[in-house]
Design a protein around this motif. Structure first.
Motif, PDB file in Angstrom:
ATOM      1  N   PHE A  95      48.429  66.339  41.947  1.00  0.00           N
ATOM      2  CA  PHE A  95      49.879  66.364  41.739  1.00  0.00           C
ATOM      3  C   PHE A  95      50.603  67.066  42.885  1.00  0.00           C
ATOM      4  O   PHE A  95      51.545  66.535  43.468  1.00  0.00           O
ATOM      5  CB  PHE A  95      50.170  67.068  40.419  1.00  0.00           C
ATOM      6  CG  PHE A  95      51.635  67.257  40.123  1.00  0.00           C
ATOM      7  CD1 PHE A  95      52.462  66.171  39.927  1.00  0.00           C
ATOM      8  CD2 PHE A  95      52.177  68.526  40.031  1.00  0.00           C
ATOM      9  CE1 PHE A  95      53.812  66.333  39.642  1.00  0.00           C
ATOM     10  CE2 PHE A  95      53.522  68.711  39.747  1.00  0.00           C
ATOM     11  CZ  PHE A  95      54.334  67.614  39.559  1.00  0.00           C
ATOM     12  N   CYS A  96      50.176  68.262  43.207  1.00  0.00           N
ATOM     13  CA  CYS A  96      50.801  69.030  44.286  1.00  0.00           C
ATOM     14  C   CYS A  96      49.712  69.869  44.963  1.00  0.00           C
ATOM     15  O   CYS A  96      49.642  71.083  44.770  1.00  0.00           O
ATOM     16  CB  CYS A  96      51.908  69.911  43.723  1.00  0.00           C
ATOM     17  SG  CYS A  96      52.938  70.706  44.982  1.00  0.00           S
ATOM     18  N   PRO A  97      48.841  69.240  45.753  1.00  0.00           N
ATOM     19  CA  PRO A  97      47.697  69.941  46.338  1.00  0.00           C
ATOM     20  C   PRO A  97      48.115  70.894  47.452  1.00  0.00           C
ATOM     21  O   PRO A  97      49.216  70.766  48.017  1.00  0.00           O
ATOM     22  CB  PRO A  97      46.836  68.803  46.894  1.00  0.00           C
ATOM     23  CG  PRO A  97      47.818  67.712  47.191  1.00  0.00           C
ATOM     24  CD  PRO A  97      48.885  67.820  46.134  1.00  0.00           C
ATOM     25  N   PRO A  98      47.273  71.860  47.798  1.00  0.00           N
ATOM     26  CA  PRO A  98      47.571  72.770  48.902  1.00  0.00           C
ATOM     27  C   PRO A  98      47.442  72.066  50.247  1.00  0.00           C
ATOM     28  O   PRO A  98      46.803  71.013  50.349  1.00  0.00           O
ATOM     29  CB  PRO A  98      46.513  73.873  48.744  1.00  0.00           C
ATOM     30  CG  PRO A  98      45.379  73.208  48.041  1.00  0.00           C
ATOM     31  CD  PRO A  98      46.007  72.197  47.124  1.00  0.00           C
ATOM     32  N   SER A 133      53.404  72.596  61.267  1.00  0.00           N
ATOM     33  CA  SER A 133      52.452  71.692  61.924  1.00  0.00           C
ATOM     34  C   SER A 133      52.447  70.317  61.256  1.00  0.00           C
ATOM     35  O   SER A 133      52.346  69.285  61.933  1.00  0.00           O
ATOM     36  CB  SER A 133      51.045  72.296  61.898  1.00  0.00           C
ATOM     37  OG  SER A 133      50.554  72.410  60.575  1.00  0.00           O
ATOM     38  N   LEU A 134      52.583  70.283  59.932  1.00  0.00           N
ATOM     39  CA  LEU A 134      52.604  68.997  59.234  1.00  0.00           C
ATOM     40  C   LEU A 134      53.926  68.272  59.443  1.00  0.00           C
ATOM     41  O   LEU A 134      53.962  67.035  59.457  1.00  0.00           O
ATOM     42  CB  LEU A 134      52.346  69.218  57.745  1.00  0.00           C
ATOM     43  CG  LEU A 134      50.935  69.716  57.400  1.00  0.00           C
ATOM     44  CD1 LEU A 134      50.810  70.019  55.918  1.00  0.00           C
ATOM     45  CD2 LEU A 134      49.882  68.690  57.810  1.00  0.00           C
ATOM     46  N   TYR A 175      51.743  67.645  52.196  1.00  0.00           N
ATOM     47  CA  TYR A 175      53.114  67.923  52.634  1.00  0.00           C
ATOM     48  C   TYR A 175      54.088  66.926  52.002  1.00  0.00           C
ATOM     49  O   TYR A 175      55.176  67.289  51.537  1.00  0.00           O
ATOM     50  CB  TYR A 175      53.178  67.849  54.152  1.00  0.00           C
ATOM     51  CG  TYR A 175      54.525  68.127  54.757  1.00  0.00           C
ATOM     52  CD1 TYR A 175      55.215  69.297  54.490  1.00  0.00           C
ATOM     53  CD2 TYR A 175      55.115  67.210  55.627  1.00  0.00           C
ATOM     54  CE1 TYR A 175      56.454  69.557  55.057  1.00  0.00           C
ATOM     55  CE2 TYR A 175      56.357  67.458  56.206  1.00  0.00           C
ATOM     56  CZ  TYR A 175      57.025  68.635  55.914  1.00  0.00           C
ATOM     57  OH  TYR A 175      58.256  68.883  56.478  1.00  0.00           O
ATOM     58  N   ARG A 176      53.668  65.672  51.941  1.00  0.00           N
ATOM     59  CA  ARG A 176      54.502  64.616  51.374  1.00  0.00           C
ATOM     60  C   ARG A 176      54.649  64.799  49.855  1.00  0.00           C
ATOM     61  O   ARG A 176      55.737  64.629  49.307  1.00  0.00           O
ATOM     62  CB  ARG A 176      53.875  63.264  51.704  1.00  0.00           C
ATOM     63  CG  ARG A 176      54.691  62.064  51.355  1.00  0.00           C
ATOM     64  CD  ARG A 176      54.170  60.812  52.060  1.00  0.00           C
ATOM     65  NE  ARG A 176      52.761  60.563  51.846  1.00  0.00           N
ATOM     66  CZ  ARG A 176      51.819  60.788  52.761  1.00  0.00           C
ATOM     67  NH1 ARG A 176      52.120  61.265  53.948  1.00  0.00           N
ATOM     68  NH2 ARG A 176      50.545  60.526  52.494  1.00  0.00           N
ATOM     69  N   ARG A 177      53.556  65.161  49.187  1.00  0.00           N
ATOM     70  CA  ARG A 177      53.616  65.365  47.741  1.00  0.00           C
ATOM     71  C   ARG A 177      54.529  66.534  47.379  1.00  0.00           C
ATOM     72  O   ARG A 177      55.277  66.475  46.405  1.00  0.00           O
ATOM     73  CB  ARG A 177      52.212  65.627  47.192  1.00  0.00           C
ATOM     74  CG  ARG A 177      51.358  64.397  47.038  1.00  0.00           C
ATOM     75  CD  ARG A 177      51.959  63.383  46.112  1.00  0.00           C
ATOM     76  NE  ARG A 177      52.160  63.892  44.760  1.00  0.00           N
ATOM     77  CZ  ARG A 177      52.804  63.271  43.804  1.00  0.00           C
ATOM     78  NH1 ARG A 177      53.359  62.095  44.040  1.00  0.00           N
ATOM     79  NH2 ARG A 177      52.936  63.794  42.598  1.00  0.00           N
ATOM     80  N   ARG A 178      54.475  67.598  48.186  1.00  0.00           N
ATOM     81  CA  ARG A 178      55.339  68.749  47.901  1.00  0.00           C
ATOM     82  C   ARG A 178      56.807  68.357  48.045  1.00  0.00           C
ATOM     83  O   ARG A 178      57.668  68.816  47.295  1.00  0.00           O
ATOM     84  CB  ARG A 178      54.977  69.910  48.826  1.00  0.00           C
ATOM     85  CG  ARG A 178      55.544  71.236  48.361  1.00  0.00           C
ATOM     86  CD  ARG A 178      54.944  72.405  49.089  1.00  0.00           C
ATOM     87  NE  ARG A 178      53.497  72.458  48.972  1.00  0.00           N
ATOM     88  CZ  ARG A 178      52.750  73.480  49.393  1.00  0.00           C
ATOM     89  NH1 ARG A 178      53.340  74.522  49.958  1.00  0.00           N
ATOM     90  NH2 ARG A 178      51.451  73.459  49.253  1.00  0.00           N
ATOM     91  N   CYS A 219      49.289  79.332  44.518  1.00  0.00           N
ATOM     92  CA  CYS A 219      48.879  77.958  44.218  1.00  0.00           C
ATOM     93  C   CYS A 219      50.128  77.080  44.118  1.00  0.00           C
ATOM     94  O   CYS A 219      51.006  77.342  43.297  1.00  0.00           O
ATOM     95  CB  CYS A 219      48.089  77.921  42.915  1.00  0.00           C
ATOM     96  SG  CYS A 219      47.504  76.269  42.481  1.00  0.00           S
ATOM     97  N   PRO A 220      50.251  76.028  44.939  1.00  0.00           N
ATOM     98  CA  PRO A 220      51.507  75.267  45.008  1.00  0.00           C
ATOM     99  C   PRO A 220      51.900  74.601  43.704  1.00  0.00           C
ATOM    100  O   PRO A 220      53.081  74.495  43.392  1.00  0.00           O
ATOM    101  CB  PRO A 220      51.238  74.234  46.109  1.00  0.00           C
ATOM    102  CG  PRO A 220      49.759  74.165  46.228  1.00  0.00           C
ATOM    103  CD  PRO A 220      49.247  75.523  45.882  1.00  0.00           C
ATOM    104  N   GLU A 221      50.935  74.130  42.917  1.00  0.00           N
ATOM    105  CA  GLU A 221      51.275  73.433  41.682  1.00  0.00           C
ATOM    106  C   GLU A 221      51.940  74.350  40.672  1.00  0.00           C
ATOM    107  O   GLU A 221      52.721  73.895  39.832  1.00  0.00           O
ATOM    108  CB  GLU A 221      50.014  72.816  41.064  1.00  0.00           C
ATOM    109  CG  GLU A 221      50.316  71.878  39.918  1.00  0.00           C
ATOM    110  CD  GLU A 221      49.110  71.084  39.476  1.00  0.00           C
ATOM    111  OE1 GLU A 221      49.120  70.598  38.336  1.00  0.00           O
ATOM    112  OE2 GLU A 221      48.161  70.965  40.264  1.00  0.00           O
TER     113      GLU A 221
END
Length: 379
Positions: free
Chosen positions: A260-263, A272-273, A303-306, A228-230
């Motif tokens: 906040f930091c979605p997958p 790809s992103l 991708y931008r949020r990460r 989970c990225p968050e």
């Protein structure tokens, strides 16, 4: 003549409308579908779902018109290849003119039906329905409490099952709930199931609050191991080698940040992103290209949020990489994606509130001999 019926119609993520049927409730689900398509100018086949209280207010397919009543909530599912429902509705203004090219285009958000979608923390936390065996035990214990004031001393398994269900519900809103939010869940638990109230505790739920804190920490560890990225953003491997400590710069969402930091979207990877981001650099240079930019900006949101959360880039660097974000429509769209609430509406609501306060202060200070505010000034 039948009384008018009002229904709350959900047309998409962050898009709900009120439907008034003056002739009363339609005779069938098909007639209701026709009325919804007519009033909201929807093309193609649709399926209707209603909010079922028997299943914790989750949506299930509407098969009988008797399953809903006045002021029920109905969700529209688009089945055909017609344009998105929320886009169709928002592309028409009150005068019926097409405004699909304006800056108020629909913002694409993660599907609320997705298992990883997040929502704003509720005003009042609703205790979920526990597993069947847990509900049976609690029902029996609640009856004993109401009759004889006998408190339940839950077994280790029962307490673990309760905490697990609560953690699963909390994670739909926040991965890192605050102390007050954890406390509100514990308080809601003993209100819903008074047999769980703790003897010797002034609040009656202090032990549940502490246990829930530990459960959420363990639950986050489990999600981090699942990628989970968050949570994985805070893993030791993502921290500097010389400051590899669990407590060093833990990245948590601020109060208003829901996503906040979605997958990444299904089927998308970092490569790809990144390709979509590079493509955006040329798309923003084209004229009358708002629809393509909007679609690509929504697609690259995770991708931008990460990048923002993990790398914390300088604004100048971020503007070079994401020039499409620095426009009024996309700033509003990004705010909506992160917080799930519209920026402009909230801003003007605050202005109205402060203006009302100012008017009251001026009137109170002026009195009968003070400055006069005409009606036009107070509107």
């Amino acid at each position: 003549m039948a009384a008018p019926v009002k229904l709350r119609i959900i047309l998409g993520a962050n898009n709900a409308e009120k439907l008034t049927i003056e002739s009363g409730m339609p005779n069938s689900v098909k007639d209701l579908s026709i009325e919804i398509k007519r009033q909201f100018d929807i093309e193609g086949e649709i399926r209707l779902q209603y909010m079922d209280t028997d299943f914790d207010n989750n949506f299930v397919n509407l098969n009988q018109i008797s399953e809903i009543q006045d002021k029920s909530t109905v969700k529209v599912i688009l089945l055909s290849d017609a344009p998105d429902v929320s886009q169709s509705v928002n592309s028409l203004n009150q005068s019926g003119e097409d405004t699909s090219s304006s800056s108020t285009d629909t913002v694409i958000l993660p599907s609320p039906d997705s298992g990883t979608a997040r929502s704003q923390w509720p005003t009042e936390f609703q205790i979920p329905t526990f597993p069947y065996d847990v509900e049976m035990q609690l029902q029996s214990a609640n009856q004993a409490f109401m009759s004889n004031r006998v408190f339940l001393n839950p077994s280790h398994k029962l307490k673990s099952d309760i905490l697990e269900s609560l953690a699963e519900k909390i994670i739909k809103f926040k991965a890192y709930p605050s102390n007050l939010e954890i406390e509100s869940v514990a308080e809601a638990l003993i209100k819903a199931h008074p047999c769980l109230r703790e003897q010797g505790s002034s609040s009656g739920y202090y032990g549940w609050k502490i246990s829930l804190k530990y459960k959420m920490a363990n639950y986050r560890t489990k999600l981090r191991n699942l990628g989970c990225p968050e949570m994985s953003i805070n893993s030791l491997k993502n921290k500097p080698a010389d400051k590899c400590q669990p407590a060093y710069k833990v990245k948590k969402p601020r109060k208003a940040e829901v996503n906040f930091c979605p997958p990444f979207p299904a089927g998308e990877t970092q490569d790809s992103l990144e390709g979509e981001r590079v493509s955006l650099l040329s798309e923003v240079k084209k004229r009358h290209n708002n629809a393509v930019i909007k679609e690509k900006m929504a697609k690259t949101f995770a991708y931008r949020r990460r990048e923002v959360v993990r790398d914390q880039p300088m604004i100048s660097e971020f503007k070079t990489r994401w020039p499409g974000l620095f426009t009024v429509p996309e700033v509003e769209a990004e705010f909506l994606r992160i917080t799930t609430v519209p920026l402009v509406t909230k801003f003007f609501a605050q202005l109205d509130h402060h203006a009302d306060q100012l008017i009251r202060v001026l009137k109170k200070a002026g009195g009968s001999k003070g400055p006069h505010l005409c009606t036009d000034c107070t509107e």
